[in-house]
Design a protein around this motif. Structure first.
Motif, PDB file in Angstrom:
ATOM      1  N   ILE A  93       0.859  -1.184   0.000  1.00  0.00           N
ATOM      2  CA  ILE A  93       0.000   0.000   0.000  1.00  0.00           C
ATOM      3  C   ILE A  93       0.892   1.230   0.000  1.00  0.00           C
ATOM      4  N   ASP A  94       0.760   2.001  -1.056  1.00  0.00           N
ATOM      5  CA  ASP A  94       1.562   3.208  -1.245  1.00  0.00           C
ATOM      6  C   ASP A  94       0.695   4.361  -0.763  1.00  0.00           C
ATOM      7  N   PHE A  95       1.026   4.916   0.386  1.00  0.00           N
ATOM      8  CA  PHE A  95       0.186   6.001   0.905  1.00  0.00           C
ATOM      9  C   PHE A  95       1.001   7.014   1.683  1.00  0.00           C
ATOM     10  N   GLY A  96       0.396   8.142   1.958  1.00  0.00           N
ATOM     11  CA  GLY A  96       1.103   9.225   2.649  1.00  0.00           C
ATOM     12  C   GLY A  96       1.743  10.153   1.618  1.00  0.00           C
ATOM     13  N   GLY A  97       2.861   9.689   1.069  1.00  0.00           N
ATOM     14  CA  GLY A  97       3.517  10.414  -0.008  1.00  0.00           C
ATOM     15  C   GLY A  97       3.884  11.858   0.259  1.00  0.00           C
ATOM     16  N   PRO A  98       4.378  12.189   1.468  1.00  0.00           N
ATOM     17  CA  PRO A  98       4.746  13.589   1.703  1.00  0.00           C
ATOM     18  C   PRO A  98       6.007  13.942   0.930  1.00  0.00           C
TER      19      PRO A  98
ATOM     20  N   GLY B 220      -4.249  17.549   1.895  1.00  0.00           N
ATOM     21  CA  GLY B 220      -4.356  16.428   0.958  1.00  0.00           C
ATOM     22  C   GLY B 220      -3.721  15.160   1.513  1.00  0.00           C
ATOM     23  N   HIS B 221      -2.636  15.334   2.274  1.00  0.00           N
ATOM     24  CA  HIS B 221      -1.989  14.150   2.847  1.00  0.00           C
ATOM     25  C   HIS B 221      -2.850  13.507   3.930  1.00  0.00           C
ATOM     26  N   LEU B 222      -3.708  14.299   4.544  1.00  0.00           N
ATOM     27  CA  LEU B 222      -4.573  13.750   5.588  1.00  0.00           C
ATOM     28  C   LEU B 222      -5.350  12.550   5.053  1.00  0.00           C
TER      29      LEU B 222
ATOM     30  N   LEU C 207       8.185   8.632  -0.134  1.00  0.00           N
ATOM     31  CA  LEU C 207       8.545  10.048   0.036  1.00  0.00           C
ATOM     32  C   LEU C 207       8.874  10.720  -1.292  1.00  0.00           C
ATOM     33  N   GLY C 208       8.420  11.953  -1.421  1.00  0.00           N
ATOM     34  CA  GLY C 208       8.844  12.772  -2.554  1.00  0.00           C
ATOM     35  C   GLY C 208      10.156  13.443  -2.167  1.00  0.00           C
ATOM     36  N   ASP C 209      11.281  12.746  -2.436  1.00  0.00           N
ATOM     37  CA  ASP C 209      12.555  13.238  -1.905  1.00  0.00           C
ATOM     38  C   ASP C 209      13.597  13.416  -2.985  1.00  0.00           C
TER      39      ASP C 209
ATOM     40  N   THR D 172       9.990   7.706 -12.274  1.00  0.00           N
ATOM     41  CA  THR D 172      10.272   7.233 -10.921  1.00  0.00           C
ATOM     42  C   THR D 172       9.231   6.204 -10.490  1.00  0.00           C
ATOM     43  N   ASP D 173       7.962   6.460 -10.798  1.00  0.00           N
ATOM     44  CA  ASP D 173       6.920   5.496 -10.433  1.00  0.00           C
ATOM     45  C   ASP D 173       7.108   4.161 -11.162  1.00  0.00           C
ATOM     46  N   LEU D 174       7.542   4.251 -12.414  1.00  0.00           N
ATOM     47  CA  LEU D 174       7.779   3.023 -13.188  1.00  0.00           C
ATOM     48  C   LEU D 174       8.940   2.237 -12.558  1.00  0.00           C
TER      49      LEU D 174
ATOM     50  N   VAL E 298      -1.540  -1.048  -4.147  1.00  0.00           N
ATOM     51  CA  VAL E 298      -2.662  -0.109  -4.058  1.00  0.00           C
ATOM     52  C   VAL E 298      -2.079   1.276  -3.797  1.00  0.00           C
ATOM     53  N   TYR E 299      -2.375   2.214  -4.681  1.00  0.00           N
ATOM     54  CA  TYR E 299      -1.880   3.585  -4.528  1.00  0.00           C
ATOM     55  C   TYR E 299      -2.996   4.449  -3.965  1.00  0.00           C
ATOM     56  N   VAL E 300      -2.804   4.937  -2.757  1.00  0.00           N
ATOM     57  CA  VAL E 300      -3.820   5.787  -2.131  1.00  0.00           C
ATOM     58  C   VAL E 300      -3.406   7.242  -2.370  1.00  0.00           C
ATOM     59  N   VAL E 301      -3.847   7.765  -3.482  1.00  0.00           N
ATOM     60  CA  VAL E 301      -3.385   9.084  -3.948  1.00  0.00           C
ATOM     61  C   VAL E 301      -4.578   9.860  -4.511  1.00  0.00           C
ATOM     62  N   ASP E 302      -4.524  11.165  -4.336  1.00  0.00           N
ATOM     63  CA  ASP E 302      -5.521  12.096  -4.886  1.00  0.00           C
ATOM     64  C   ASP E 302      -6.076  11.652  -6.254  1.00  0.00           C
TER      65      ASP E 302
ATOM     66  N   ARG F  29      -7.099  13.314  -8.522  1.00  0.00           N
ATOM     67  CA  ARG F  29      -6.655  14.157  -9.630  1.00  0.00           C
ATOM     68  C   ARG F  29      -5.412  13.597 -10.312  1.00  0.00           C
ATOM     69  N   GLN F  30      -4.803  12.566  -9.723  1.00  0.00           N
ATOM     70  CA  GLN F  30      -3.658  11.933 -10.384  1.00  0.00           C
ATOM     71  C   GLN F  30      -4.077  10.677 -11.155  1.00  0.00           C
ATOM     72  N   ALA F  31      -5.366  10.532 -11.407  1.00  0.00           N
ATOM     73  CA  ALA F  31      -5.882   9.309 -12.047  1.00  0.00           C
ATOM     74  C   ALA F  31      -5.227   9.053 -13.409  1.00  0.00           C
TER      75      ALA F  31
ATOM     76  N   HIS G  18      -2.325  10.052 -14.538  1.00  0.00           N
ATOM     77  CA  HIS G  18      -0.927   9.657 -14.310  1.00  0.00           C
ATOM     78  C   HIS G  18      -0.830   8.152 -14.017  1.00  0.00           C
ATOM     79  N   PHE G  19      -1.667   7.684 -13.092  1.00  0.00           N
ATOM     80  CA  PHE G  19      -1.564   6.273 -12.720  1.00  0.00           C
ATOM     81  C   PHE G  19      -2.023   5.356 -13.845  1.00  0.00           C
ATOM     82  N   GLU G  20      -3.066   5.750 -14.548  1.00  0.00           N
ATOM     83  CA  GLU G  20      -3.517   4.937 -15.687  1.00  0.00           C
ATOM     84  C   GLU G  20      -2.357   4.773 -16.686  1.00  0.00           C
TER      85      GLU G  20
HETATM   86  N1  ARG Z   1       4.463  12.924  -3.373  1.00  0.00           N
HETATM   87  C1  ARG Z   1       3.297  12.864  -4.194  1.00  0.00           C
HETATM   88  C2  ARG Z   1       2.417  14.114  -3.992  1.00  0.00           C
HETATM   89  O1  ARG Z   1       2.541  14.803  -2.993  1.00  0.00           O
HETATM   90  C3  ARG Z   1       2.434  11.657  -3.879  1.00  0.00           C
HETATM   91  C4  ARG Z   1       3.098  10.342  -4.138  1.00  0.00           C
HETATM   92  C5  ARG Z   1       2.101   9.274  -4.404  1.00  0.00           C
HETATM   93  N2  ARG Z   1       2.657   7.983  -4.724  1.00  0.00           N
HETATM   94  C6  ARG Z   1       3.212   7.659  -5.865  1.00  0.00           C
HETATM   95  N3  ARG Z   1       3.733   6.471  -6.012  1.00  0.00           N
HETATM   96  N4  ARG Z   1       3.233   8.489  -6.895  1.00  0.00           N
HETATM   97  O2  ARG Z   1       1.622  14.376  -4.882  1.00  0.00           O
END
Ligand code: ARG
Length: 585
Positions: free
Chosen positions: A122-127, A136-138, A164-166, A330-332, A348-352, A354-356, A358-360
């Motif tokens: 489960i990919d979540f949080g993503g700060p 949004g991270h909430l 992490l977005g690092d 990076t996601d690939l 499972v990507y738990v992400v906004d 609005r990124q639909a 991108h993930f598709e």
């Molecule tokens: N850091 C990204 C953001 O704040 C979310 C990352 C979500 N996960 C991923 N694998 N792209 O929008």
């Protein structure tokens, strides 16, 4: 003795129905029960005669009459009635209901039915590093944590990864800005070092610095050039920049960890975008060599459109001419990395929401490249947290609201609510617990893809569809049980007699199915709805059926057992939502 159950009440009744249909020489695929449309008619109903009537060319009431005759022989059923065109209404026998309740009370996890275990990442949080967690991270944190718990409770091996977005330009911007302001830092010298404590920056400073750096880059092309150069140098492994980057990442992550802790959110791995960068050059070579990716106007892209697409599906950009790291690339690479590291059955990507797109695109590209063979990739998107105006929540100054402001809003309101409660020893801990329950329940009780309005006043209320209401129900049941034990009254064998007892047992018995369904739909709101409804069912039971004041001792013992069962189920359900039940409130 506790045990894992392998049958829900509904599935047991379905077995009875199947046997009855079979005995009547009927196909069994419509031998299914659903909750009765009206409680006066029965507990469950079977609508299977109607579709059969068409295929068999027999009147549906005839079929229902045959089946009902068989069903009436069963001790598990108290009554079987036929209504309308051929509905079969079932009322379960008190003894059967009592045994169902007893079993659920003894079962692990309030009867949750385990599934063949899968490995689910489960990919979540993503700060993002150097940026505070925002509103949004909430949602990602709260929904992701709940899904992790739900899937784990069903027996799956879950891996929570914060991703992490690092990496990338944002890091270059920050490094260039720091270099401009503190050129004498030892990490910028010819023989770079960065001893601990030398960097004059904490999380608060970084959070101010980053937007300033971003604004400067936007306003001045020369500053943007410097940021790009710093990004390129970092990506090429410049030792001083690497030291600085690592220090910044640590400062950020430490602060974000505190937010995770206060939300009671847990990760198994804290990996980030940076961790897969070394895989990218080889991945791009591979994609090129196999012609999965093609050159297009100086860039490298993967075509992902399909004939059946009803909407435009642009190609996925995997490398620009300047070689900068891209979010999609990076996601690939992260999929490749996860396959090696964890070999998941699902990600499972738990992400906004609005990124639909991108993930598709990323999912299609991953499958096309053969990087996701045997992995089910799924974007569990979510809607926005909105302000009273129905638009994405902003601070009073119009900025993006920070997570900690939302949390403190809710905790402040909760503190007002619980003030004056003299029974609790630690009012501050209670305010936090109620505030968190309020936020999580409000977030999880709407379907994930819909947005919801953040209304701290409403969500901390003890009345209505709120977390504190359900918490309170648990606490109340707990105090009934405590009072009973003070008086030496213990739970005992369950008997089901009054309508409100029947309703309570039936509602408790639905829990395992609700959890299974919430997992299948990745929809914690199904559990939120359920626990709220169960708290209401309990409230009716408590009004209609005296517990401590019951006349017969056996009745009191049975009702105490029903209290214990309800409390188990509620606590279990709230735990799956990440909500803790306080001792007193
Ligand atoms: N850091 C990204 C953001 O704040 C979310 C990352 C979500 N996960 C991923 N694998 N792209 O929008």
């Amino acid at each position: 003795m506790s045990h894992h159950s392998d049958a829900t009440l509904a599935s047991r009744v379905d077995h009875l129905l199947e046997a009855a249909f079979r005995d009547c020489g009927l196909p069994t695929d419509t031998a299914r029960s659903v909750p009765a449309s009206r409680a006066e008619l029965g507990d469950l109903q079977c609508n299977g005669a109607m579709p059969l009537a068409k295929t068999l060319g027999r009147p549906p009431r005839d079929i229902a009459t045959d089946v009902a005759a068989r069903l009436r022989e069963l001790p598990q059923l108290e009554s079987v009635d036929i209504a309308g065109p051929g509905f079969i209404n079932l009322r379960l026998s008190p003894a059967f209901l009592a045994s169902v309740a007893e079993e659920q009370l003894a079962a692990d996890g309030a009867g949750i039915v385990r599934q063949p275990p899968q490995r689910i990442l489960i990919d979540f949080g993503g700060p993002n590093v150097a940026k505070p967690l925002h509103v949004g991270h909430l949602r990602s944190l709260v929904i992701g944590e709940s899904l992790r718990r739900i899937l784990g409770a069903l027996g799956h091996h879950t891996i929570g990864d914060v991703h992490l977005g690092d990496w990338g330009l944002q890091m270059g911007m920050l490094i260039a800005e720091i270099r401009l302001r503190w050129p004498d830092l030892p990490c910028f010298s010819a023989e770079p070092t960065l001893p601990e404590g030398v960097l004059p920056l904490g999380m608060d400073d970084l959070q101010k610095l980053y937007p300033e750096a971003a604004a400067a880059c936007k306003a001045e092309p020369a500053r943007m050039e410097e940021a790009r150069a710093a990004t390129a140098a970092l990506q090429a492994g410049n030792p001083g920049y690497m030291m600085l980057w690592r220090a910044i990442r640590t400062i950020s992550l430490d602060a974000q960890r505190r937010d995770f802790d206060s939300l009671d959110v847990h990760f198994d791995v804290l990996l980030g975008e940076s961790d897969v960068q070394s895989l990218i050059p080889g991945m791009l070579d591979d994609l090129r060599a196999r012609h999965v990716a093609v050159e297009s106007e100086g860039a490298l892209v993967i075509e992902v459109a399909q004939e059946s697409d009803g909407k435009p599906m642009p190609p996925l950009l995997v490398a620009k001419s300047d070689g900068a790291a891209l979010y999609a690339t990076t996601d690939l690479a992260t999929i490749l990395d996860r396959k090696q590291r964890d070999n998941p059955d699902r990600i499972v990507y738990v992400v906004d929401q609005r990124q639909a797109l991108h993930f598709e695109q990323v999912f299609r590209a991953a499958h096309k490249a053969g990087y996701a063979d045997g992995i089910d990739l799924f974007h569990a998107g979510f809607g926005t947290v909105n302000g009273p105006d129905g638009k994405p929540y902003k601070t009073r100054q119009g900025g993006v609201a920070q997570l900690k402001d939302l949390l403190s809003d809710a905790i402040d309101k909760a503190r007002e609510r619980v003030a004056g409660n003299t029974e609790v020893s630690d009012p501050e801990a209670l305010a936090r617990s109620v505030g968190m329950a309020a936020i999580k329940f409000a977030d999880l009780s709407s379907y994930r893809t819909s947005g919801y309005i953040f209304d701290a006043d409403r969500m901390v209320s003890f009345e209505g569809r709120t977390g504190p209401y359900v918490q309170y129900a648990c606490v109340r049941i707990g105090s009934i049980l405590a009072r009973a034990s003070e008086r030496g009254a213990a739970p005992g064998p369950i008997t089901v007699d009054a309508p409100a007892e029947r309703a309570l047992v039936l509602d408790c018995a639905r829990f395992p199915e609700v959890v299974t369904s919430a997992a299948a739909n990745l929809a914690p709101n199904e559990i939120a709805d359920y626990v709220f409804g169960l708290a209401q069912t309990f409230s009716r039971f408590y009004n209609e059926c005296p517990v401590l004041a019951a006349e017969e001792e056996a009745t009191r013992a049975s009702r105490l057992a029903l209290c214990a069962l309800t409390r188990n189920v509620l606590v279990q359900g709230l735990t799956l939502l990440g909500i803790v039940v306080p001792e007193k409130m």
